[in-house]
Design a protein around this motif. Structure first.
Motif, PDB file in Angstrom:
ATOM      1  N   ARG A   4      14.789   2.960  -7.057  1.00  0.00           N
ATOM      2  CA  ARG A   4      16.015   2.159  -6.926  1.00  0.00           C
ATOM      3  C   ARG A   4      16.276   1.821  -5.456  1.00  0.00           C
ATOM      4  O   ARG A   4      17.316   2.171  -4.904  1.00  0.00           O
ATOM      5  CB  ARG A   4      17.189   2.922  -7.541  1.00  0.00           C
ATOM      6  CG  ARG A   4      17.021   3.177  -9.026  1.00  0.00           C
ATOM      7  CD  ARG A   4      18.132   4.003  -9.636  1.00  0.00           C
ATOM      8  NE  ARG A   4      17.987   4.063 -11.089  1.00  0.00           N
ATOM      9  CZ  ARG A   4      18.503   3.193 -11.943  1.00  0.00           C
ATOM     10  NH1 ARG A   4      19.227   2.181 -11.476  1.00  0.00           N
ATOM     11  NH2 ARG A   4      18.319   3.316 -13.241  1.00  0.00           N
ATOM     12  N   VAL A   5      15.308   1.164  -4.828  1.00  0.00           N
ATOM     13  CA  VAL A   5      15.438   0.837  -3.403  1.00  0.00           C
ATOM     14  C   VAL A   5      15.656  -0.659  -3.180  1.00  0.00           C
ATOM     15  O   VAL A   5      15.685  -1.111  -2.034  1.00  0.00           O
ATOM     16  CB  VAL A   5      14.184   1.296  -2.627  1.00  0.00           C
ATOM     17  CG1 VAL A   5      14.028   2.798  -2.713  1.00  0.00           C
ATOM     18  CG2 VAL A   5      12.930   0.602  -3.162  1.00  0.00           C
ATOM     19  N   PHE A   6      15.824  -1.415  -4.264  1.00  0.00           N
ATOM     20  CA  PHE A   6      15.949  -2.870  -4.142  1.00  0.00           C
ATOM     21  C   PHE A   6      17.403  -3.276  -4.324  1.00  0.00           C
ATOM     22  O   PHE A   6      18.078  -2.843  -5.257  1.00  0.00           O
ATOM     23  CB  PHE A   6      15.058  -3.573  -5.164  1.00  0.00           C
ATOM     24  CG  PHE A   6      13.624  -3.164  -5.075  1.00  0.00           C
ATOM     25  CD1 PHE A   6      12.801  -3.655  -4.081  1.00  0.00           C
ATOM     26  CD2 PHE A   6      13.096  -2.254  -5.980  1.00  0.00           C
ATOM     27  CE1 PHE A   6      11.477  -3.275  -3.992  1.00  0.00           C
ATOM     28  CE2 PHE A   6      11.772  -1.859  -5.908  1.00  0.00           C
ATOM     29  CZ  PHE A   6      10.960  -2.370  -4.904  1.00  0.00           C
ATOM     30  N   GLU A   7      17.889  -4.145  -3.453  1.00  0.00           N
ATOM     31  CA  GLU A   7      19.294  -4.551  -3.462  1.00  0.00           C
ATOM     32  C   GLU A   7      19.481  -5.848  -4.238  1.00  0.00           C
ATOM     33  O   GLU A   7      18.729  -6.816  -4.058  1.00  0.00           O
ATOM     34  CB  GLU A   7      19.810  -4.738  -2.039  1.00  0.00           C
ATOM     35  CG  GLU A   7      21.285  -5.115  -1.966  1.00  0.00           C
ATOM     36  CD  GLU A   7      21.762  -5.301  -0.545  1.00  0.00           C
ATOM     37  OE1 GLU A   7      22.958  -5.599  -0.348  1.00  0.00           O
ATOM     38  OE2 GLU A   7      20.932  -5.170   0.381  1.00  0.00           O
ATOM     39  N   ASN A   8      20.483  -5.846  -5.111  1.00  0.00           N
ATOM     40  CA  ASN A   8      20.890  -7.068  -5.801  1.00  0.00           C
ATOM     41  C   ASN A   8      21.789  -7.858  -4.852  1.00  0.00           C
ATOM     42  O   ASN A   8      22.892  -7.433  -4.525  1.00  0.00           O
ATOM     43  CB  ASN A   8      21.628  -6.717  -7.103  1.00  0.00           C
ATOM     44  CG  ASN A   8      21.916  -7.946  -7.943  1.00  0.00           C
ATOM     45  OD1 ASN A   8      22.214  -9.025  -7.424  1.00  0.00           O
ATOM     46  ND2 ASN A   8      21.836  -7.775  -9.252  1.00  0.00           N
ATOM     47  N   SER A  26      14.380  10.270  -3.259  1.00  0.00           N
ATOM     48  CA  SER A  26      13.516   9.111  -3.508  1.00  0.00           C
ATOM     49  C   SER A  26      12.621   9.335  -4.724  1.00  0.00           C
ATOM     50  O   SER A  26      12.221  10.462  -5.027  1.00  0.00           O
ATOM     51  CB  SER A  26      12.648   8.833  -2.279  1.00  0.00           C
ATOM     52  OG  SER A  26      13.447   8.538  -1.153  1.00  0.00           O
ATOM     53  N   MET A  60      22.119  -1.214  -5.633  1.00  0.00           N
ATOM     54  CA  MET A  60      20.710  -0.865  -5.515  1.00  0.00           C
ATOM     55  C   MET A  60      20.158  -0.526  -6.899  1.00  0.00           C
ATOM     56  O   MET A  60      20.839   0.099  -7.723  1.00  0.00           O
ATOM     57  CB  MET A  60      20.529   0.333  -4.590  1.00  0.00           C
ATOM     58  CG  MET A  60      21.130   0.143  -3.201  1.00  0.00           C
ATOM     59  SD  MET A  60      20.375  -1.218  -2.275  1.00  0.00           S
ATOM     60  CE  MET A  60      18.775  -0.489  -1.887  1.00  0.00           C
TER      61      MET A  60
END
Length: 314
Positions: free
Chosen positions: A286-290, A207, A296
């Motif tokens: 980079r924890v956000f999903e497209n 993370s 991610m």
């Protein structure tokens, strides 16, 4: 004749006595005024200036037989503290600032969730080398108080952060441009930054850009910090802090951004209204999903709050 001479002698002696008393009182007044002047000079020329402000905002709402729908009960609380201790003597200038915030919100449908959590400490020393220019060194620590979660759905949560997971530590020599007490622009082409993740679960996932299983990631790059604090109109103050960092070691074109903005509206001595907007972009988060591709990656993070509450300054 003798009586006249005696009276003249008495008058002359009285005049001399009064004149001596006047001279004595004048000297005493001058000495007292000088001491008062020195005291005032010592007070206004103090080396340290310290102060701070504590704010507490509490909101509550409830619905009963409300046709439009909504949560039956909602509660929110936000506590903030901003303090400073600044030293100035001759060419030496040392500024210390700390910003703390912690908030919770509770609703009948979502339960209790954290709404704000921030620890931000900055210490900056400068030596004046020219008009408004300082040769400076800066230290900054940014982290949070308690555990944080993402909520993929209303019924599930994912652990993503805690105290010193992450923490960002910056150590930076550079130059500081300070044309007045309201604005400062600090610039450094050689800055060391450490990303700290002191949690085994998060470090195992890599993370915040740390290598898998590692707790610290070191970075080297360029750093810029701009702060502005100004009363833009009567009883309305705007405070802004913008930080930019480019990592020479990895994707230097992907600049990390941390920008906080606060507008404080003073109602009276104890009550104020605050509007804040924070924006963060970190290429390593980079924890956000497209939703279109399912990949991610990083995203611009935005946090906005509005509140009215109690404020105590000291």
């Amino acid at each position: 004749m003798k009586k006249i001479k005696w009276l003249l002698t008495v008058c002359v002696m009285a005049c001399v006595t009064v004149k001596a008393q006047d001279d004595s009182m004048k000297k005493i007044r001058e000495e007292a005024a000088g001491k008062l002047k020195n005291t005032e000079k010592d007070t206004t020329g103090r080396l340290w200036k310290k102060g701070g402000a504590f704010g507490l905002t509490f909101n509550q709402g409830s619905l009963t037989n409300w046709a439009a729908g909504g949560d039956k009960l909602s509660l929110s609380m936000l506590a903030t503290f901003a303090g400073f201790a600044n030293y100035k003597k001759d060419r030496h200038n040392w500024d210390n600032n700390i910003d703390l915030a912690y908030g919770y919100v509770n609703t009948t449908s979502l339960g209790t969730r954290k709404s704000d959590d921030r620890i931000d400490f900055t210490s900056k020393y400068g030596y004046e080398i020219g008009k408004n220019w300082y040769l400076s060194g800066l230290f900054n620590l940014r982290t949070q108080f308690t555990e944080g979660y993402l909520y993929p759905t209303d019924s599930t949560k994912e652990f993503v952060s805690k105290f010193f997971a992450p923490a960002y530590i910056i150590l930076s020599p550079g130059v500081d441009f300070k044309p007045n007490d309201e604005f400062s622009l600090f610039m450094s082409p050689i800055t060391a930054r450490w990303v700290v993740v002191m949690d085994d679960t998060l470090s195992a996932k890599g993370s915040y850009g740390v290598d898998t299983g590692k707790h610290v990631k070191s970075e080297f790059g360029a750093y810029v910090s701009a702060t502005w604090n100004k009363e833009i109109m009567k009883n309305v103050t705007y405070k802004s802090k913008l930080e930019l960092f480019s990592n020479y070691k990895h994707n230097p074109g992907n600049i990390d951004v941390f920008w906080t903005n606060l507008i404080a509206l003073k109602v009276n001595k104890w009550i104020s209204a605050n509007i804040s907007v924070d924006m963060i972009y970190d290429d390593d988060v980079r924890v956000f999903e497209n939703k279109e591709t399912g990949a991610m990656g990083p995203r611009l993070q935005i946090k906005q709050t509005i509140g009215v509450g109690l404020t105590a300054k000291f």
